[in-house]
Design a protein around this motif. Structure first.
Motif, PDB file in Angstrom:
ATOM      1  N   UNK A  10       0.983  -1.231   0.259  1.00 43.33           N
ATOM      2  CA  UNK A  10      -0.263   0.259  -0.272  1.00 43.33           C
ATOM      3  C   UNK A  10       1.097   1.363   0.294  1.00 43.33           C
ATOM      4  N   UNK A  11       1.957   0.861   0.668  1.00 43.52           N
ATOM      5  CA  UNK A  11       2.989   2.366   0.808  1.00 43.52           C
ATOM      6  C   UNK A  11       3.315   2.755  -0.413  1.00 43.52           C
ATOM      7  N   UNK A  12       3.588   1.864  -1.552  1.00 41.08           N
ATOM      8  CA  UNK A  12       4.042   2.076  -2.962  1.00 41.08           C
ATOM      9  C   UNK A  12       3.226   2.606  -3.554  1.00 41.08           C
ATOM     10  N   UNK A  13       1.860   2.757  -3.163  1.00 45.61           N
ATOM     11  CA  UNK A  13       0.865   3.423  -3.618  1.00 45.61           C
ATOM     12  C   UNK A  13       0.650   5.375  -3.670  1.00 45.61           C
ATOM     13  N   UNK A  14       1.721   5.461  -1.763  1.00 50.08           N
ATOM     14  CA  UNK A  14       1.657   6.617  -2.056  1.00 50.08           C
ATOM     15  C   UNK A  14       0.788   7.215  -0.755  1.00 50.08           C
ATOM     16  N   UNK A  15       0.903   8.167  -0.163  1.00 48.95           N
ATOM     17  CA  UNK A  15       0.439   9.092   0.785  1.00 48.95           C
ATOM     18  C   UNK A  15      -0.015   9.706   0.531  1.00 48.95           C
ATOM     19  N   UNK A  16      -0.950   9.847  -0.461  1.00 52.57           N
ATOM     20  CA  UNK A  16      -2.678  10.951  -0.861  1.00 52.57           C
ATOM     21  C   UNK A  16      -3.216   9.224  -0.371  1.00 52.57           C
ATOM     22  N   UNK A  17      -2.645   7.864  -0.675  1.00 51.30           N
ATOM     23  CA  UNK A  17      -3.759   7.112  -0.853  1.00 51.30           C
ATOM     24  C   UNK A  17      -4.339   6.767   0.819  1.00 51.30           C
ATOM     25  N   UNK A  18      -5.681   6.333   0.678  1.00 53.11           N
ATOM     26  CA  UNK A  18      -5.459   5.740   2.204  1.00 53.11           C
ATOM     27  C   UNK A  18      -6.204   4.482   1.741  1.00 53.11           C
ATOM     28  N   UNK A  19      -6.490   3.495   2.492  1.00 52.91           N
ATOM     29  CA  UNK A  19      -6.385   1.760   2.583  1.00 52.91           C
ATOM     30  C   UNK A  19      -7.530   1.142   3.642  1.00 52.91           C
ATOM     31  N   UNK A  20      -8.941   0.266   2.819  1.00 53.35           N
ATOM     32  CA  UNK A  20      -9.799  -0.593   4.069  1.00 53.35           C
ATOM     33  C   UNK A  20      -9.649  -2.299   3.292  1.00 53.35           C
ATOM     34  N   UNK A  21      -9.170  -3.141   4.054  1.00 53.12           N
ATOM     35  CA  UNK A  21      -9.359  -4.583   3.455  1.00 53.12           C
ATOM     36  C   UNK A  21     -10.714  -5.019   4.425  1.00 53.12           C
ATOM     37  N   UNK A  22     -10.839  -6.392   3.819  1.00 53.49           N
ATOM     38  CA  UNK A  22     -11.934  -6.989   4.238  1.00 53.49           C
ATOM     39  C   UNK A  22     -10.728  -8.427   4.755  1.00 53.49           C
ATOM     40  N   UNK A  23      -9.666  -7.848   4.929  1.00 56.29           N
ATOM     41  CA  UNK A  23      -9.204  -9.526   5.847  1.00 56.29           C
ATOM     42  C   UNK A  23      -9.450  -9.825   7.582  1.00 56.29           C
ATOM     43  N   UNK A  24     -10.031  -9.063   7.484  1.00 52.92           N
ATOM     44  CA  UNK A  24     -10.358  -9.867   9.353  1.00 52.92           C
ATOM     45  C   UNK A  24     -11.634 -10.713   8.596  1.00 52.92           C
ATOM     46  N   UNK A  25     -12.045 -10.663   7.356  1.00 55.56           N
ATOM     47  CA  UNK A  25     -13.006 -11.773   7.667  1.00 55.56           C
ATOM     48  C   UNK A  25     -13.269 -12.564   5.821  1.00 55.56           C
ATOM     49  N   UNK A  26     -11.981 -12.161   5.914  1.00 55.83           N
ATOM     50  CA  UNK A  26     -11.967 -13.395   4.934  1.00 55.83           C
ATOM     51  C   UNK A  26     -10.838 -13.360   4.799  1.00 55.83           C
ATOM     52  N   UNK A  27     -10.599 -15.046   5.018  1.00 55.18           N
ATOM     53  CA  UNK A  27      -8.925 -15.599   4.649  1.00 55.18           C
ATOM     54  C   UNK A  27      -8.190 -15.111   3.922  1.00 55.18           C
ATOM     55  N   UNK A  28      -8.934 -15.516   2.202  1.00 57.97           N
ATOM     56  CA  UNK A  28      -8.007 -15.376   1.283  1.00 57.97           C
ATOM     57  C   UNK A  28      -7.744 -14.100   1.035  1.00 57.97           C
ATOM     58  N   UNK A  29      -8.284 -13.201   1.369  1.00 53.51           N
ATOM     59  CA  UNK A  29      -7.711 -11.742   1.373  1.00 53.51           C
ATOM     60  C   UNK A  29      -8.208 -10.636   0.045  1.00 53.51           C
ATOM     61  N   UNK A  30      -9.266 -10.278   0.018  1.00 55.38           N
ATOM     62  CA  UNK A  30     -10.176 -10.964  -1.557  1.00 55.38           C
ATOM     63  C   UNK A  30     -10.327  -9.354  -1.950  1.00 55.38           C
ATOM     64  N   UNK A  31     -10.764  -8.608  -1.204  1.00 51.69           N
ATOM     65  CA  UNK A  31     -11.288  -6.957  -1.455  1.00 51.69           C
ATOM     66  C   UNK A  31     -10.370  -5.798  -1.052  1.00 51.69           C
ATOM     67  N   UNK A  32     -10.066  -4.852  -1.580  1.00 52.41           N
ATOM     68  CA  UNK A  32      -9.032  -3.559  -1.211  1.00 52.41           C
ATOM     69  C   UNK A  32     -10.306  -2.564  -1.215  1.00 52.41           C
TER      70      UNK A  32
END
Length: 422
Positions: free
Chosen positions: A20-42
Motif C-alpha cells: 500500500x505504501x507504494x501507492x503513495x501517502x495520498x491514498x488511504x486503504x481498507x480491506x476485508x482481511x478480518x472477514x476473509x482468509x483469502x484476502x479478497x477486497x481492498x
C-alpha cells in the motif's frame, strides 16, 4: 481516480502495508482481511479529495459512505466479490438485502458478482441456467437495483483460452438504486481492456456538468398506469386538424406528446423531494406500529416513484474502437455511423433477374390472393394487442405499451390505416 477497489489481490497480510505504501501517502486503504482468509477486497481513496467511512465489511463485500470535499457528491458505495458457488454466494444476496433496508439516498454497487444474470451472459461453455441466476434476480427484485449505463466490452471475464476453448462471461457489473439513477444521470461505466488480468476493469465516471441540447420525447411505462393517462390522450387526440391522413396522425400524436409532458411535470417532477418525504413518512409509521415491519401503502408508493434516466450519451466507441468523450466527437461519430449504414447513392441499379426468381419457391394463387385481400378492423385490433410491450413501435418517442393502453381511444381514427396511414 478518486476511489479504487481491488479484488482478488492475494497479498499476504504481512505484506499489506509494504504494498500500500507504494501507492503513495495520498491514498488511504481498507480491506476485508478480518472477514476473509483469502484476502479478497481492498478499498482505496484519495483522502484529500473524498471522505470515505466504512460501515460494513463481510467476506464478500465492503460497504462505505462517500462524500467529496467540495460537497458535490454524496453516495453509499459497495464493492463486491462474490464467491464461486451458488450456495456460498447466498450470504452476499442476504447482505445486500440488509443494506437496502439501511441505505438512505444514492447507492452504487460495483464488482465481481461471480454470477451471470441473463441467458446471453456467457459465450461458449455451459448454458446459463435458471438455478445460476435465480438468487441474483431475486436480490435485484427485492432491492430495486438496476444496471448503470455502460460501454466498452460486454463480456467482463474470460478464461483466455484459444479458439473454441475460450469462454467469456459478464459477471462484473455496476448497479444503482432509484436515487442514484435519478441524481447522477450522467454516470457511465466503461468496461476497458483487461490487459494482463482475466477481468476487464470497470471505470465509472460521474460529472456534475451536463451538455447542452434538448431532450427528445420518450414515453415512460409508468405514465400508462396513471389515472389521468387516458384523459391526457383523449385531450390531445381530439384536436381539430386538416390535411392528409398521415398529417392528421402526426399532428395528433404531437399534441398527445404535449399533454403527456404536462402530466409528467405535474405528477412526477421534483422526484428526489418526493422520495425523501415518502421515506420520512415510512419511518414515522414504522415507529408507531410495533407489530408491523412495514406499511404496505407507503412501501408501494415508494416503489412506484418515477425511475427516470436522462437520455444522454456520455461515452461512445466508434467502429475502430476509438473512445469518444467530447460532445462534438460523439455527435460526429453517430452521424458517421448512420451515413455508413445507409450507404451512398448508386449511379445505376441492377434489375431483378426474373428467370432466377422463377426458379425459386413461389406462392400459390390462393396465397397470393390472400396477401392482397382487404384488412379487417378485427385483424388490426388483434395485431396491435398482440405486440409485446417491449417491442419498438416505430413512431418517435412512443413505445408499444402506449398504443396498447391508448388503443381504445385512438383506434377509430387509426382504422383509416386501410386507406393508407399504416
Amino acid at each position: 481516480m478518486s476511489i479504487v477497489a481491488l479484488i482478488e489481490t492475494k497479498v499476504k497480510e504481512s505484506n499489506v502495508k509494504k504494498v500500500q505504501n507504494k501507492f503513495g501517502s495520498v491514498w488511504r486503504w481498507e480491506t476485508n482481511y478480518s472477514h476473509s482468509p483469502r484476502r479478497r477486497i481492498w478499498l482505496g481513496w484519495k483522502h484529500t479529495v473524498v471522505t470515505l467511512h466504512v460501515t460494513c465489511a463481510t467476506e464478500q463485500l465492503i460497504h462505505a459512505c462517500v462524500v467529496d470535499k467540495k460537497g458535490d457528491f454524496s453516495s453509499a458505495f459497495t464493492i463486491v466479490y462474490g464467491l464461486h458457488l451458488v450456495d456460498t454466494r447466498r450470504p452476499l444476496w442476504a447482505s445486500l438485502a440488509q443494506l437496502h433496508q439501511r441505505v438512505v439516498g444514492p447507492w452504487v454497487i460495483m464488482g465481481d458478482f461471480n454470477s451471470t444474470l441473463l441467458s446471453g451472459d456467457r459465450h461458449n461453455g455451459s448454458h446459463v441456467t435458471q438455478a445460476e441466476t435465480k438468487d441474483f434476480e431475486d436480490c435485484l427484485d427485492h432491492t430495486g437495483l438496476t444496471e448503470l449505463k455502460s460501454c466498452g466490452h460486454y463480456f467482463a471475464w474470460s478464461n483466455k483460452g484459444k479458439g473454441d476453448r475460450r469462454i467469456s462471461s459478464r459477471i462484473d457489473r455496476a448497479l444503482g438504486n432509484v436515487e442514484w439513477h435519478t441524481k447522477f444521470t450522467d454516470a457511465v461505466v466503461d468496461y476497458v481492456n483487461p490487459g494482463l488480468s482475466d477481468h476487464s476493469p470497470l471505470v465509472m465516471t460521474c460529472s456534475s456538468s451536463s451538455v447542452g441540447g434538448g431532450r427528445p420525447f420518450k414515453f415512460f411505462d409508468y405514465m400508462a398506469e396513471h389515472d389521468k393517462f387516458l384523459d391526457s390522450v383523449k385531450k390531445g387526440w381530439e384536436m381539430n386538424c386538416h390535411g392528409t391522413l398521415m398529417f392528421k396522425l402526426w399532428s395528433r400524436l404531437k399534441q398527445v406528446k404535449q399533454e403527456l409532458k404536462a402530466l409528467h411535470h405535474q405528477e412526477f417532477a421534483r422526484i428526489e423531494e418526493r422520495i425523501y418525504k415518502v421515506r420520512e413518512g415510512l419511518k414515522e409509521v414504522q415507529s408507531q406500529l410495533a407489530t408491523d415491519h412495514l406499511d404496505v401503502d407507503l412501501h408501494e408508493a415508494e416503489k412506484n416513484l418515477e425511475r427516470q434516466n436522462k437520455n444522454i450519451i456520455d461515452l461512445l466507441y466508434d467502429g475502430s474502437g476509438r473512445k469518444l468523450e467530447k460532445f462534438d466527437d460523439i455527435k460526429a461519430g453517430i452521424s458517421s455511423f448512420y451515413k455508413e449504414l445507409i450507404g451512398t447513392a448508386a449511379s445505376s441499379l441492377t434489375s431483378i433477374d426474373v428467370q432466377m426468381v422463377r426458379k425459386g419457391k413461389q406462392l400459390s394463387a390462393d396465397n397470393a390472393e390472400g396477401l392482397v385481400r382487404p384488412i379487417t378492423n378485427d385483424e388490426i385490433d388483434a395485431a396491435v394487442k398482440g405486440i409485446e410491450v417491449n417491442k419498438a413501435s416505430g413512431l418517435d418517442g412512443f413505445n408499444c405499451l402506449f398504443f396498447l393502453k391508448a388503443w381504445d381511444v385512438i383506434k377509430d381514427d387509426m382504422y383509416d390505416a386501410e386507406k393508407g396511414i399504416i
